[in-house]
Design a protein around this motif. Sequence first.
Motif, mmCIF file in Angstrom:
data_model
loop_
_atom_site.group_PDB
_atom_site.id
_atom_site.type_symbol
_atom_site.label_atom_id
_atom_site.label_comp_id
_atom_site.label_asym_id
_atom_site.label_seq_id
_atom_site.Cartn_x
_atom_site.Cartn_y
_atom_site.Cartn_z
ATOM 1 N N ALA A 130 10.684 69.578 61.604
ATOM 2 C CA ALA A 130 10.595 68.773 60.386
ATOM 3 C C ALA A 130 9.854 69.580 59.319
ATOM 4 C CB ALA A 130 9.876 67.477 60.666
ATOM 5 N N PRO A 131 10.296 69.558 58.079
ATOM 6 C CA PRO A 131 9.640 70.339 57.025
ATOM 7 C C PRO A 131 8.215 69.842 56.778
ATOM 8 C CG PRO A 131 11.274 68.850 56.084
ATOM 9 C CD PRO A 131 11.449 68.792 57.570
ATOM 10 N N ALA A 132 7.331 70.765 56.417
ATOM 11 C CA ALA A 132 5.951 70.402 56.117
ATOM 12 C C ALA A 132 5.916 69.438 54.946
ATOM 13 C CB ALA A 132 5.144 71.655 55.811
ATOM 14 N N GLY A 133 5.050 68.441 55.064
ATOM 15 C CA GLY A 133 4.904 67.450 53.994
ATOM 16 C C GLY A 133 5.943 66.353 54.023
ATOM 17 N N GLN A 134 6.859 66.406 55.001
ATOM 18 C CA GLN A 134 7.887 65.352 55.107
ATOM 19 C C GLN A 134 7.215 64.014 55.448
ATOM 20 O OE1 GLN A 134 10.118 64.942 58.736
ATOM 21 N NE2 GLN A 134 12.045 65.057 57.590
ATOM 22 N N GLN A 135 7.650 62.984 54.794
ATOM 23 C CA GLN A 135 7.165 61.635 55.092
ATOM 24 C C GLN A 135 8.303 60.829 55.724
ATOM 25 O OE1 GLN A 135 5.694 60.098 51.345
ATOM 26 N NE2 GLN A 135 3.600 60.744 51.817
ATOM 27 N N VAL A 136 7.963 60.251 56.904
ATOM 28 C CA VAL A 136 8.927 59.401 57.607
ATOM 29 C C VAL A 136 8.423 57.960 57.556
ATOM 30 C CG1 VAL A 136 10.065 58.924 59.774
ATOM 31 C CG2 VAL A 136 9.598 61.289 59.119
ATOM 32 N N THR A 137 9.329 57.040 57.259
ATOM 33 C CA THR A 137 8.943 55.634 57.082
ATOM 34 C C THR A 137 9.768 54.735 57.994
ATOM 35 O OG1 THR A 137 8.459 56.089 54.757
ATOM 36 C CG2 THR A 137 8.665 53.769 55.404
ATOM 37 N N LEU A 138 9.080 53.869 58.781
ATOM 38 C CA LEU A 138 9.754 52.750 59.438
ATOM 39 C C LEU A 138 9.722 51.604 58.456
ATOM 40 C CD1 LEU A 138 8.602 52.762 63.169
ATOM 41 C CD2 LEU A 138 10.646 53.736 62.164
ATOM 42 N N THR A 139 10.867 51.128 58.066
ATOM 43 C CA THR A 139 10.946 50.172 56.975
ATOM 44 C C THR A 139 11.291 48.781 57.487
ATOM 45 O OG1 THR A 139 13.282 50.510 56.574
ATOM 46 C CG2 THR A 139 11.752 52.019 55.488
ATOM 47 N N GLY A 140 10.931 47.823 56.699
ATOM 48 C CA GLY A 140 11.268 46.431 56.988
ATOM 49 C C GLY A 140 11.184 45.637 55.716
ATOM 50 N N ALA A 141 12.016 44.690 55.539
ATOM 51 C CA ALA A 141 12.010 43.824 54.362
ATOM 52 C C ALA A 141 12.860 42.603 54.671
ATOM 53 C CB ALA A 141 12.547 44.572 53.148
ATOM 54 N N LYS A 142 12.798 41.639 53.836
ATOM 55 C CA LYS A 142 13.589 40.437 54.040
ATOM 56 C C LYS A 142 15.069 40.799 54.086
ATOM 57 C CE LYS A 142 14.256 35.734 52.356
ATOM 58 N NZ LYS A 142 13.897 34.744 51.313
ATOM 59 N N GLY A 143 15.720 40.391 55.112
ATOM 60 C CA GLY A 143 17.119 40.711 55.288
ATOM 61 C C GLY A 143 17.355 41.911 56.175
ATOM 62 N N ARG A 144 16.346 42.716 56.488
ATOM 63 C CA ARG A 144 16.457 43.876 57.378
ATOM 64 C C ARG A 144 15.149 44.086 58.120
ATOM 65 N NH1 ARG A 144 14.212 48.147 54.470
ATOM 66 N NH2 ARG A 144 14.179 47.904 52.198
ATOM 67 N N LEU A 145 14.657 43.016 58.736
ATOM 68 C CA LEU A 145 13.390 43.060 59.450
ATOM 69 C C LEU A 145 13.481 43.941 60.682
ATOM 70 C CD1 LEU A 145 12.530 39.246 59.366
ATOM 71 C CD2 LEU A 145 11.551 41.027 57.922
ATOM 72 N N GLY A 146 12.415 44.645 60.975
ATOM 73 C CA GLY A 146 12.303 45.312 62.258
ATOM 74 C C GLY A 146 11.940 44.284 63.320
ATOM 75 N N GLN A 147 12.431 44.461 64.524
ATOM 76 C CA GLN A 147 12.242 43.447 65.565
ATOM 77 C C GLN A 147 11.873 44.094 66.888
ATOM 78 O OE1 GLN A 147 15.002 39.894 66.154
ATOM 79 N NE2 GLN A 147 15.611 41.187 67.860
ATOM 80 N N MET A 148 10.819 43.565 67.534
ATOM 81 C CA MET A 148 10.408 44.036 68.848
ATOM 82 C C MET A 148 10.385 42.843 69.793
ATOM 83 S SD MET A 148 7.099 46.319 69.871
ATOM 84 C CE MET A 148 6.837 46.905 71.537
ATOM 85 N N THR A 149 11.006 42.971 70.971
ATOM 86 C CA THR A 149 11.134 41.848 71.907
ATOM 87 C C THR A 149 10.753 42.279 73.309
ATOM 88 O OG1 THR A 149 13.456 42.355 72.325
ATOM 89 C CG2 THR A 149 12.988 40.760 70.576
ATOM 90 N N VAL A 150 10.304 41.278 74.092
ATOM 91 C CA VAL A 150 10.094 41.434 75.528
ATOM 92 C C VAL A 150 10.887 40.324 76.208
ATOM 93 C CG1 VAL A 150 8.465 41.523 77.428
ATOM 94 C CG2 VAL A 150 7.799 42.413 75.184
ATOM 95 N N GLU A 151 11.745 40.710 77.145
ATOM 96 C CA GLU A 151 12.650 39.745 77.789
ATOM 97 C C GLU A 151 12.479 39.822 79.299
ATOM 98 O OE1 GLU A 151 17.472 38.880 78.091
ATOM 99 O OE2 GLU A 151 16.696 40.572 76.921
ATOM 100 N N ASP A 152 12.322 38.636 79.931
ATOM 101 C CA ASP A 152 12.316 38.541 81.398
ATOM 102 C C ASP A 152 13.773 38.540 81.865
ATOM 103 O OD1 ASP A 152 12.493 37.440 84.032
ATOM 104 O OD2 ASP A 152 10.462 36.666 83.828
ATOM 105 N N VAL A 153 14.161 39.572 82.632
ATOM 106 C CA VAL A 153 15.566 39.704 83.041
ATOM 107 C C VAL A 153 15.787 39.350 84.498
ATOM 108 C CG1 VAL A 153 16.144 41.365 81.261
ATOM 109 C CG2 VAL A 153 15.225 42.177 83.447
#
Length: 770
Positions: free
Chosen positions: A565-588
């Motif tokens: 990755a180039p020096a000074g590169q900024q990486v963003t995990l994004t979220g906003a209304k209509g494209r929320l990030g989601q994390m789940t735990v499911e008993d299978v």
Amino acid sequence: MITLKEHRLPTDIGTRLARLEKLLRSAVRAPKLVNASIESGAVDVYDESGSLRAVIGQQPDGTSGVVAVNGPRPPIPSVPEVESVLGGLRITWDGGFADAEAAPLDLSRVQVHVLTSASAVPDARWPSATIEAASGASVTVAVNHYGPVWVRLVAVNTSGIPSLPSDAVRTMARRAVSGDLGNGVIQQGHIAVGAIATPHLAVGSVTPDQLAVGQGTNLIPDPGFEGAATANTVAAGGAAWSLAPGNRTGVGIRLDCTADAPTYFTLPLATVPVLAASQLFLGVDVLASEGLAAQAVKILARWETTAGEVLGYGVAEQAAPEAGVWRRVTGQVAAPQGTTRAVLCLEASAATAGWCVFDNAEAHTIFGDATGGARAEIGPRGLRLYDEDGEEVVSLVSGQANYLTLRNGTTRVAAIGSTGDASFQNLNVAGTVTIGGDDLATLNNGPRGLVAIDWMAASVKTTTGTEMGYIELAFDAEAGRMYRIAYDGSAECSAAGGSLVLRLRSGFAAAPLVKSTQLQEARFPLSQTARRHVRLEFTGVCAPDDLIRPGRNRLLLSFTSDSGAPAGQQVTLTGAKGRLGQMTVEDVGEQVAKTGVYNTGGAVVPDPPVKVTRTYKAAWSGSYANRSGYNSYYGNQMVGGYYSSNNGIQAALVGFGGSLASDLSGAKLLKVEVYLYANHWYLASGGTAVLKAHGHASRPGKFSADQSDSKAITGWARASGRWVDITSIFDSTTFRGIAVDPNVTSTTSYGKFDGVGSSHPPQLRVTYIK
């Protein structure tokens, strides 16, 4: 010496014709059938129109003879001479015919029909009598009443074809006069109801066995209509009532419903004392004809006062009976206020055509009352309980559905319906609940769905090579279960190059850090700066030393960029209304064994093992008296425990054949369960089953179980089946069946289980990897 000239044949044509004529006369006079026979067959005789008239020889039913068929209709017999005799008629036929000089050669018999009207048409299926002599004869026919009747004759030929009836002769049976009565002539059944009043009877002259009274609890005398009491009742009923064949066997009461206007035909059977509010159960078998025109056919109780005033009717009826089929008509009726007696009757109401037959009448007292409110009723059908509102809440009766309703004051709180369905406000079970033999608790071993979730709307940035946390999510895990952890979101970067790295870390019960234990990693090339979809997923087993541990687990989703990755590169995990990030735990679900194998795809390798659950049906079963010899008395039933010294302490064996042995050969056994249905325990509260394993391939002559280890199951209810986990006592290399072997004299352990061929036979359910 004979010369040729002397034997020259005649050449004269006249001589030759005379010779031929002589030969023809000889041939015509010669017998046509000198010696002949019919072998296993018959000769059919037809008339000039081609209709079959007779069959000579062997008949279709195997008999032999000359049988006439399709004969012409016989002539009408002459009008009979009818003489009234005591209780009947003497009918004489002189052998003549109204429209023929002599009797036809195929005459079979002449039927005598005693009818209720001059216009009634005789039914050839129901003659009152027959005259067999073709030259004429006399017959005597009994008549069950003294009203007018009409006599007509019908001739029947050997083909079974009846003639038109003769003209009707009006007559009536003769009543008895003093000259007809001698000592002992009047016997049981000769005296009409009410004909003899009390002053005519001396004390002790009539005993109970001489009276027409109800039989047992049935209030109707002669309910099968077989005796003299019924004959007297029918005779008193009038011309419409007569005797006829009953239901399957015996005698029934026939009613001719023919009338010019709607008529109520009623036949009283008995008068019985009844108090107000008393209830009766009524029933009768009914056979209706085609074309029966009546409002209903019924058995009824006519409620009367002591003075004979009619207060009403209690009726069991059928409005539209199916023609030609015997049907049972039943009902329960209650006497109104003021009732002192009930007249029990048969009736067809508003009838104009057709006929019906009654048989097997009954009228039983119902123990209980009909005054309303809470009460109990016991009758021929069973038990009924009513609540304070007079509504039926318990029905335990034969011949119809049973049900139970429970109330708390005025509110109905529980019910067991007539189909076996149950409804409750709440259900609290101190013991276990089973469905199809499986403990309900085991049914909860399947997937339980989401146990934790979070949505992230914020955007978080990190620079090249710096790991940054994004979402923390905690959940409680249970040992032996499996969980799927997933993150689904989007990412973008300020400059293209390198890779985005998503990491799933766990601090277990402690706070998770970017240096905590890593559970999973996912990489995504950052070939462009535009936003893209990213996902990380991990499935693991909860175990004390595994990546998911029993109790609290605190998870962290972190991210960084590397791989050029180039020096000074900024990486963003994004979220906003209509494209929320989601994390789940499911008993299978429960832990699943690992069954995969290494395969490079370039060589042949053994088939990978799989997890299999298979159910085996029982191949044989049986019981053993004194834990020794096979007890054939019980057949395949499985009996265990002590009931008496006759069989001592009994034990039972059941074996599971088929492919069980080959299936388990080389397999890794995970779980073994056996299904047994306890159809009986000595104690109503249930019993205790003691199970062992055995290695018998077929039913042995003597009992033995191969192990000392056993499994006891307590609190096993009557009429219930269970799946029992026997993994701990089952060796897949040795055992092929189960023993029921309590080996004690306690009544708690005496029980019977369904075996092979029963409604709920034993089954073996095995889960293994192979």
